[in-house]
Write a protein that holds these residues in place. Structure first.
Motif, PDB file in Angstrom:
ATOM      1  N   VAL A 143       0.848  -1.206   0.000  1.00  0.00           N
ATOM      2  CA  VAL A 143       0.000   0.000   0.000  1.00  0.00           C
ATOM      3  C   VAL A 143       0.879   1.251   0.000  1.00  0.00           C
ATOM      4  O   VAL A 143       0.617   2.225  -0.729  1.00  0.00           O
ATOM      5  N   ASN A 144       1.936   1.245   0.811  1.00  0.00           N
ATOM      6  CA  ASN A 144       2.863   2.394   0.852  1.00  0.00           C
ATOM      7  C   ASN A 144       3.520   2.632  -0.509  1.00  0.00           C
ATOM      8  O   ASN A 144       3.842   3.763  -0.865  1.00  0.00           O
ATOM      9  N   ILE A 145       3.708   1.549  -1.257  1.00  0.00           N
ATOM     10  CA  ILE A 145       4.330   1.651  -2.582  1.00  0.00           C
ATOM     11  C   ILE A 145       3.355   2.209  -3.612  1.00  0.00           C
ATOM     12  O   ILE A 145       3.683   3.084  -4.406  1.00  0.00           O
ATOM     13  N   VAL A 146       2.134   1.702  -3.578  1.00  0.00           N
ATOM     14  CA  VAL A 146       1.170   2.032  -4.635  1.00  0.00           C
ATOM     15  C   VAL A 146       0.447   3.362  -4.402  1.00  0.00           C
ATOM     16  O   VAL A 146       0.014   4.027  -5.348  1.00  0.00           O
ATOM     17  N   LEU A 147       0.327   3.756  -3.138  1.00  0.00           N
ATOM     18  CA  LEU A 147      -0.496   4.917  -2.810  1.00  0.00           C
ATOM     19  C   LEU A 147       0.004   6.246  -3.400  1.00  0.00           C
ATOM     20  O   LEU A 147      -0.796   6.993  -3.982  1.00  0.00           O
ATOM     21  N   PRO A 148       1.298   6.611  -3.279  1.00  0.00           N
ATOM     22  CA  PRO A 148       1.736   7.918  -3.795  1.00  0.00           C
ATOM     23  C   PRO A 148       1.442   8.123  -5.279  1.00  0.00           C
ATOM     24  O   PRO A 148       0.917   9.171  -5.669  1.00  0.00           O
ATOM     25  N   ASP A 149       1.763   7.116  -6.111  1.00  0.00           N
ATOM     26  CA  ASP A 149       1.518   7.251  -7.553  1.00  0.00           C
ATOM     27  C   ASP A 149       0.020   7.312  -7.855  1.00  0.00           C
ATOM     28  O   ASP A 149      -0.406   8.064  -8.738  1.00  0.00           O
ATOM     29  N   ALA A 150      -0.763   6.521  -7.127  1.00  0.00           N
ATOM     30  CA  ALA A 150      -2.212   6.520  -7.349  1.00  0.00           C
ATOM     31  C   ALA A 150      -2.804   7.880  -6.986  1.00  0.00           C
ATOM     32  O   ALA A 150      -3.658   8.417  -7.699  1.00  0.00           O
ATOM     33  N   TYR A 151      -2.326   8.445  -5.866  1.00  0.00           N
ATOM     34  CA  TYR A 151      -2.807   9.759  -5.434  1.00  0.00           C
ATOM     35  C   TYR A 151      -2.427  10.838  -6.446  1.00  0.00           C
ATOM     36  O   TYR A 151      -3.276  11.647  -6.857  1.00  0.00           O
ATOM     37  N   GLU A 152      -1.157  10.861  -6.872  1.00  0.00           N
ATOM     38  CA  GLU A 152      -0.709  11.851  -7.843  1.00  0.00           C
ATOM     39  C   GLU A 152      -1.474  11.724  -9.155  1.00  0.00           C
ATOM     40  O   GLU A 152      -1.835  12.727  -9.783  1.00  0.00           O
ATOM     41  N   GLY A 153      -1.728  10.476  -9.569  1.00  0.00           N
ATOM     42  CA  GLY A 153      -2.481  10.247 -10.791  1.00  0.00           C
ATOM     43  C   GLY A 153      -3.902  10.771 -10.691  1.00  0.00           C
ATOM     44  O   GLY A 153      -4.441  11.364 -11.641  1.00  0.00           O
ATOM     45  N   VAL A 211      -5.067  10.482   4.495  1.00  0.00           N
ATOM     46  CA  VAL A 211      -5.404   9.255   3.777  1.00  0.00           C
ATOM     47  C   VAL A 211      -6.108   8.265   4.701  1.00  0.00           C
ATOM     48  O   VAL A 211      -5.680   8.042   5.841  1.00  0.00           O
ATOM     49  N   GLU A 212      -7.184   7.680   4.177  1.00  0.00           N
ATOM     50  CA  GLU A 212      -7.935   6.657   4.913  1.00  0.00           C
ATOM     51  C   GLU A 212      -8.057   5.421   4.023  1.00  0.00           C
ATOM     52  O   GLU A 212      -8.560   5.498   2.901  1.00  0.00           O
ATOM     53  N   LEU A 213      -7.555   4.287   4.507  1.00  0.00           N
ATOM     54  CA  LEU A 213      -7.632   3.031   3.759  1.00  0.00           C
ATOM     55  C   LEU A 213      -9.029   2.440   3.939  1.00  0.00           C
ATOM     56  O   LEU A 213      -9.458   2.157   5.059  1.00  0.00           O
ATOM     57  N   VAL A 214      -9.745   2.290   2.832  1.00  0.00           N
ATOM     58  CA  VAL A 214     -11.118   1.779   2.876  1.00  0.00           C
ATOM     59  C   VAL A 214     -11.149   0.269   2.729  1.00  0.00           C
ATOM     60  O   VAL A 214     -11.843  -0.438   3.469  1.00  0.00           O
ATOM     61  N   ASP A 215     -10.391  -0.263   1.768  1.00  0.00           N
ATOM     62  CA  ASP A 215     -10.415  -1.706   1.510  1.00  0.00           C
ATOM     63  C   ASP A 215      -9.079  -2.122   0.926  1.00  0.00           C
ATOM     64  O   ASP A 215      -8.454  -1.368   0.172  1.00  0.00           O
ATOM     65  N   CYS A 216      -8.638  -3.306   1.292  1.00  0.00           N
ATOM     66  CA  CYS A 216      -7.348  -3.798   0.802  1.00  0.00           C
ATOM     67  C   CYS A 216      -7.404  -5.327   0.753  1.00  0.00           C
ATOM     68  O   CYS A 216      -7.676  -5.978   1.764  1.00  0.00           O
ATOM     69  N   GLY A 217      -7.147  -5.895  -0.428  1.00  0.00           N
ATOM     70  CA  GLY A 217      -7.177  -7.347  -0.562  1.00  0.00           C
ATOM     71  C   GLY A 217      -6.822  -7.774  -1.966  1.00  0.00           C
ATOM     72  O   GLY A 217      -6.312  -6.977  -2.762  1.00  0.00           O
TER      73      GLY A 217
END
Length: 439
Positions: free
Chosen positions: A69-79, A94-100
């Motif tokens: 999540v730490n890896i994917v979140l910054p690029d997803a947010y910037e995008g 940032v609030e994590l809603v679902d992860c799986g």
């Protein structure tokens, strides 16, 4: 990555609901595995050689989720910000809603640059003082020059107010020396208010070589460790120094200027003071106008914007203190406050500055103002001449973007001032009314 929703909140905030696809999250999990595998011990495998499936079987499939999540979140947010064309301010919550295995969904709440509705910025009125320089003003400036050129001379007498005492001192709380309360050969100008209340007054009357215990009670708003406490400062006066001010005559004029006579120096001072006061009156006129412009805007200013401006102000103040050789922590102790309280006090002026910046940006947009290359070059030359620096050196250290911003900002102020009316200040109006009554 896809943006599921972009919801606007009050105070210029938005909530982005962002989804990361299963494929992208899988790639992030694999990156997390490659990053973390050396730190995970698995019996039968050398460090870093255990297959991902073995590790997940031992520790659960979620073992790499947090890092992924730490890896994917910054690029997803910037995008998402780019896709929604948002001009963000500060950092998101940032609030994590679902992860799986089906991917990741998170919410990012962030402040955005507010929409600004301009009020009036043309046809305004503001007071502008009429500039007068009297003989008394020139004489006062001469006295200041004489005071600056005064020298401290050692005197064989007791300390008086206005003297400078070379002192050694150490503070004790219940007989124990406290941190920051000691100094040696410190030049203290008596009456300057540099030390805590009561300290300087008790130095008056002491002579060189004399030692004394001063009973001092710290103010209630001092640092928590000493606030309101009665302490004792042991003080020794090493030397008493008094100001020796030079006579204001032709010789003085020769010493402090390029003129041979006091009359010439006075004429030059009057000319310079007149120019200074005209500039000051114009700046005050422009400041009053721009304050009106800032007060007239309508927008929802995000708290983050004000907080960032307050941080900027505090940082600038820290740099000023550092240039003077005074640590910020020591200043806080002397002022009897904390960094948190200091920032709280900066919030009000920070809000005013943010309003001003928003108003300026809105006028720039409304009037399509720009800075040409020639104007930027001219401004850099002005800076070089003002500070007597080499032009290429200034260009090396002064960002062009900063110069452009300054040039355009000055255009805004000029536009507002050129379209405004100057009125007489209240004091001048009262004087004129009194003169009419006398007639």
């Amino acid at each position: 990555m896809s943006v599921k929703s972009c919801e606007k909140l009050e105070k210029s905030k938005v909530v982005l609901t962002i989804e990361v696809s299963p494929e992208d999250f899988e790639a992030a999990i694999n990156k997390a595995y490659l990053k973390m595998r050396k730190k995970i011990q698995v019996t039968g495998f050398r460090p870093g050689k255990a297959p991902r499936k073995i590790i997940e079987k031992m520790y659960g499939v979620e073992v790499f989720y947090e890092e992924a999540v730490n890896i994917v979140l910054p690029d997803a947010y910037e995008g998402a910000v780019h896709e929604q064309k948002l001009d963000v301010v500060g950092y998101p919550e940032v609030e994590l809603v679902d992860c799986g295995k089906d991917g990741v969904t998170f919410k990012a709440t962030v402040a955005v640059y507010p929409e600004v509705k301009l009020g009036a910025y043309k046809g305004l009125e503001a007071p502008r003082a009429e500039v007068k320089v009297m003989a008394a003003d020139v004489n006062a400036r001469l006295k200041e020059m004489a005071d600056r050129n005064a020298r401290l001379v050692s005197v064989e007498r007791a300390v008086k107010k206005g003297d400078t005492a070379d002192i050694d001192f150490e503070g004790f709380d219940n007989g124990v020396a406290f941190e920051g309360g000691k100094g040696e050969n410190f030049d203290l100008e008596i009456g300057s208010g540099s030390f805590v209340p009561g300290f300087e007054d008790q130095i008056i009357g002491m002579k060189a070589g004399e030692e004394k215990d001063l009973d001092i009670t710290f103010p209630e708003n001092y640092t928590p460790e000493l606030a309101g406490k009665p302490v004792v400062f042991h003080v020794k006066v090493n030397e008493v120094k008094a100001k020796e001010v030079p006579a204001i005559d032709d010789e003085f004029a020769k010493d402090v200027s390029e003129f041979d006579t006091l009359k010439e120096l006075k004429a030059d001072l009057k000319k310079k003071m007149t120019a200074e006061r005209k500039d000051a009156a114009q700046r005050a006129f422009e400041d009053a106008l721009m304050t009106k412009v800032a007060e007239g805007i309508e927008c929802e200013i995000p708290d983050d914007m004000v907080s960032m401006q307050a941080d900027k102000m505090v940082g600038g103040f820290k740099q000023q203190l550092a240039a003077q050789g005074l640590p910020f922590e020591q200043y806080l102790q002397m002022a009897g406050t904390t960094e948190e309280k200091f920032k709280e006090q900066a919030m009000a002026p920070a809000l005013e500055q943010v309003k001003m910046d928003l108003a300026v940006e809105a006028i720039i947009k409304a009037e399509s103002l720009e800075a040409s290359e020639e104007e930027v070059e001219a401004e850099i030359k002005n800076v070089a001449e003002k500070y007597n620096m080499d032009l290429e050196t200034v260009k090396q250290y002064l960002p062009v973007a900063q110069v452009k911003e300054q040039v355009v900002r000055e255009k805004v102020i000029k536009l507002v001032a050129d379209n405004a009316t100057a009125t007489a200040p209240v004091e001048e109006k009262k004087e004129e009314a009194a003169e009419e009554e006398e007639k």
